[in-house]
Design an enzyme around this catalytic site. Structure first.
Site, mmCIF file in Angstrom:
data_model
loop_
_atom_site.group_PDB
_atom_site.id
_atom_site.type_symbol
_atom_site.label_atom_id
_atom_site.label_comp_id
_atom_site.label_asym_id
_atom_site.label_seq_id
_atom_site.Cartn_x
_atom_site.Cartn_y
_atom_site.Cartn_z
ATOM 1 N N GLU A 160 0.819 -1.225 0.000
ATOM 2 C CA GLU A 160 0.000 0.000 0.000
ATOM 3 C C GLU A 160 0.849 1.270 0.000
ATOM 4 O O GLU A 160 0.707 2.126 0.875
ATOM 5 C CB GLU A 160 -0.992 -0.040 1.173
ATOM 6 C CG GLU A 160 -1.901 -1.260 1.077
ATOM 7 C CD GLU A 160 -2.829 -1.466 2.279
ATOM 8 O OE1 GLU A 160 -2.813 -0.629 3.198
ATOM 9 O OE2 GLU A 160 -3.560 -2.473 2.288
ATOM 10 N N GLU A 266 -6.190 -10.518 -2.016
ATOM 11 C CA GLU A 266 -7.021 -10.359 -0.809
ATOM 12 C C GLU A 266 -8.500 -10.246 -1.185
ATOM 13 O O GLU A 266 -9.228 -9.397 -0.671
ATOM 14 C CB GLU A 266 -6.585 -9.115 -0.017
ATOM 15 C CG GLU A 266 -5.124 -9.112 0.362
ATOM 16 C CD GLU A 266 -4.694 -7.907 1.193
ATOM 17 O OE1 GLU A 266 -5.572 -7.172 1.718
ATOM 18 O OE2 GLU A 266 -3.486 -7.683 1.304
HETATM 19 O O1 G2I Z 1 -7.837 -4.034 5.856
HETATM 20 C C1 G2I Z 1 -7.958 -5.162 5.049
HETATM 21 C C2 G2I Z 1 -6.624 -5.594 4.498
HETATM 22 C C3 G2I Z 1 -6.088 -4.556 3.539
HETATM 23 N N1 G2I Z 1 -4.822 -4.975 2.957
HETATM 24 C C4 G2I Z 1 -3.790 -5.366 3.899
HETATM 25 C C5 G2I Z 1 -4.322 -6.387 4.891
HETATM 26 O O2 G2I Z 1 -3.320 -6.694 5.839
HETATM 27 C C6 G2I Z 1 -5.571 -5.887 5.576
HETATM 28 O O3 G2I Z 1 -5.973 -6.911 6.484
HETATM 29 C C7 G2I Z 1 -6.603 -6.489 7.660
HETATM 30 C C8 G2I Z 1 -6.998 -7.702 8.479
HETATM 31 O O4 G2I Z 1 -7.936 -8.441 7.743
HETATM 32 C C9 G2I Z 1 -7.624 -7.264 9.801
HETATM 33 O O5 G2I Z 1 -7.842 -8.399 10.638
HETATM 34 O O6 G2I Z 1 -5.732 -5.685 8.397
HETATM 35 C C10 G2I Z 1 -6.353 -5.148 9.540
HETATM 36 C C11 G2I Z 1 -5.428 -4.158 10.208
HETATM 37 O O7 G2I Z 1 -5.149 -3.094 9.415
HETATM 38 C C12 G2I Z 1 -6.726 -6.273 10.489
HETATM 39 O O8 G2I Z 1 -7.437 -5.742 11.587
HETATM 40 C C13 G2I Z 1 -6.835 -5.851 12.811
HETATM 41 C C14 G2I Z 1 -7.594 -4.962 13.778
HETATM 42 O O9 G2I Z 1 -7.511 -3.625 13.311
HETATM 43 C C15 G2I Z 1 -6.982 -5.058 15.135
HETATM 44 O O10 G2I Z 1 -7.747 -4.321 16.034
HETATM 45 C C16 G2I Z 1 -6.885 -6.523 15.559
HETATM 46 O O11 G2I Z 1 -6.190 -6.638 16.781
HETATM 47 O O12 G2I Z 1 -6.845 -7.192 13.269
HETATM 48 C C17 G2I Z 1 -6.169 -7.335 14.480
HETATM 49 C C18 G2I Z 1 -6.069 -8.813 14.834
HETATM 50 O O13 G2I Z 1 -7.349 -9.403 14.917
#
Ligand code: G2I
Length: 538
Positions: A160, A266
């Site tokens: 990103e 993704e």
């Molecule tokens: O945002 C969707 C994706 C966009 N591209 C990069 C990916 O790495 C991203 O994945 C998401 C995860 O699916 C989420 O699960 O990235 C998020 C973070 O930016 C992830 O969320 C985080 C929460 O924000 C936290 O509060 C939590 O502790 O997941 C963490 C683990 O469950």
């Protein structure tokens, strides 16, 4: 060295449906898992894995192992997970995922090394020189750990890096190190594992637009400069309300023509909740289009769905009121989007965009306390109808390859309103048929069980989670309890609630009436675990 591995596909039936008539022979492997069809096309089909359900849910593990031959750690390989404080590396989550992949003949894509998000504060506070050193150390330690592991094949080195208008994202990386941080990161990664494929990855770059063109120009320049970049990832977080991006195939092809591999990394397709049959059909079309775009580009090595079950998806936490973005529902039932991915992988690239005709209104006979026979007038299709799905609302009750099926596992004395959707080999789905209602015989079992769990509490408030299970295919539930004190629910998700004094009643949301289901809430007051949590089934 990373020796090539042979994918071994295993076929495990997850849903059993009783088809009561003799069926015509299905085409070879027609119902095989996704990974088998993808492998036959020379592509991988992957999923993002979360360590929580991977450790605790066998249904999650079974589908992950059976359907996919590639996995990406949804969070476990990110900087905040692997080096939360300086020099302190932890690989428990990352190793858990790599071990699972090794066990199931899956390849791992490492995600992600250099990103502006989920990077701890200590990194962001470093001086420019310290930051560059920390980046090198992080990359060489994390990539180096798996360099000799044949399962870990590729990395998102930079994630990103662009704004929507095509300028560089104004992240702490860019502010402190300038655009050179990107080339540096790739060089550090190559030094740590000469055999891994090194990717740049981004969202909103699926079609041709300012952002994807900026990325294209960067990849071209890096290649000209001899920077070791091997692949480009297109995240494909789509939403049905924003339309399908134009030119996905053409866009991937222009990157491929630069000499890099491309991948969809993704994939998810969200919608405004609640789900309905029409939204599901649109979503299925988006999935099919993505798969077909990858199949049509020789250098598209594969595609990864960002999770697989709506039970565990980042979408509802991030986009208020949206969800249902994946290919299995919260109860691990296959959705039309699953069929679209399956049929597109099985059928290959197809120019067939014509949907089957609408099936006839279902006729219901032989109704018992737990089963009913459903028949309907068959659909027609310009190429051929490959199957039907019978739904009650958005819950798929059964799949069929002819125009008849016996539904089993129904609840006694329960009303069902069913409709049928036809599909063809290219994944086109028909408009839903008219609905027919019927009521099963007998008395309702009414059995469901609710388990209350205090997740977290803090001064003045707490969070709890309630899981609902049932031994029968019920279609709705109501959970009740009485708080011991003045606790008051402030927000509740995956259900609708009423609270009168200390007495709480929670009814299922439209999409999770069929257990297993889980809802959660936050409340004010002292963290409490009430006794006597009841569950009533509908
Ligand atoms: O945002 C969707 C994706 C966009 N591209 C990069 C990916 O790495 C991203 O994945 C998401 C995860 O699916 C989420 O699960 O990235 C998020 C973070 O930016 C992830 O969320 C985080 C929460 O924000 C936290 O509060 C939590 O502790 O997941 C963490 C683990 O469950």
């Amino acid at each position: 060295m990373k020796p090539a591995r042979v994918a071994i596909a295993t076929a495990i039936g997850l849903l059993s449906v009783a088809l009561s008539t003799a069926l015509p022979a299905a085409p070879a492997g027609a119902s095989a898992p996704l990974r088998e069809h993808a492998a036959a096309k020379g592509k991988f089909i992957g999923t993002a894995l979360a360590t929580g359900p991977l450790a605790s849910e066998s249904a999650y593990r079974t589908i992950a192992a059976t359907e996919f031959d590639q996995v990406t750690a949804e969070n476990a390989m990110k900087w905040d997970a692997t080096q939360p404080s300086q020099g302190q590396f932890t690989f428990s989550g990352a190793d858990q995922i790599v071990a699972f992949a090794a066990q199931n003949n899956q390849q791992v894509h490492g995600h992600t090394l250099v990103w502006h998000s989920q990077t701890p504060g200590w990194v962001q506070n470093l001086s420019a020189a310290q930051l560059r050193t920390a980046m090198q150390n992080h990359i060489s330690t994390v990539v180096g750990r798996y360099a000799d592991n044949p399962v870990v094949r590729s990395w998102d080195v930079v994630n990103e890096a662009f704004e929507e208008n095509g300028s560089y994202r104004n992240s702490f990386w860019y502010q402190k190190l300038g655009e050179g941080y990107i080339a540096d990161a790739f060089r550090f990664a190559r030094a740590a594992d000469p055999d891994a494929k090194l990717c740049i990855n981004d969202y909103n770059v699926e079609g041709i637009n300012a952002k994807s063109t900026a990325m294209y120009n960067l990849v071209r320049t890096l290649r000209q400069q001899g920077v070791p970049i091997d692949c480009v990832g297109f995240q494909a977080h789509l939403a049905i309300q924003y339309g399908f991006p134009g030119d996905v195939q053409q866009n991937m092809q222009r990157f491929a023509d630069l000499g890099v591999d491309v991948r969809l990394t993704e994939i998810d397709v969200r919608m405004q909740m609640p789900r309905d049959a029409t939204k599901d059909a649109t979503q299925a079309t988006y999935y099919r289009n993505l798969v077909n775009a990858c199949l049509a580009v020789t250098r598209c090595v594969g595609m990864t769905i960002w999770g697989f079950t709506d039970k565990h998806s980042w979408v509802p936490d991030t986009f208020q009121g949206q969800g249902a973005a994946l290919i299995y529902d919260e109860n691990y039932g296959k959705k039309p989007s699953y069929n679209a991915v399956h049929d597109a992988l099985a059928g290959g690239t197809s120019n067939d965009t014509q949907k089957p005709t609408r099936p006839g209104k279902p006729a219901v006979s032989d109704v018992t306390g737990s089963s009913a026979r459903v028949t309907w007038t068959a659909s027609t299709d310009n190429v051929g109808v490959t199957g039907y799905d019978v739904y009650s609302g958005t819950t798929k009750l059964a799949g069929a390859t002819t125009n008849a099926v016996t539904l089993t596992g129904l609840s006694p004395n329960t009303s069902y309103t069913v409709h049928v959707v036809a599909r063809d080999a290219a994944g086109n789905t028909s408009d839903p048929s008219d609905t027919t209602s019927f009521t099963t015989t007998g008395t309702p079992a009414g059995d469901c069980t609710a388990t209350y769990r205090l997740v977290n509490s803090w001064p003045g408030g707490f969070q709890a989670e309630v899981s609902v299970t049932s031994t029968r295919a019920i279609t709705g539930w109501t959970v009740g309890w009485t708080f011991p004190g003045d606790q008051k629910i402030t927000q509740l998700w995956n259900g609708t609630h009423t609270q009168t004094g200390a007495t709480v009643s929670v009814k299922n949301a439209s999409w999770n009436g069929r257990p297993p289901a889980t809802f959660g809430f936050t409340a004010s007051g002292a963290g409490a675990t009430p006794s006597g949590v009841t569950c009533t089934a509908q």
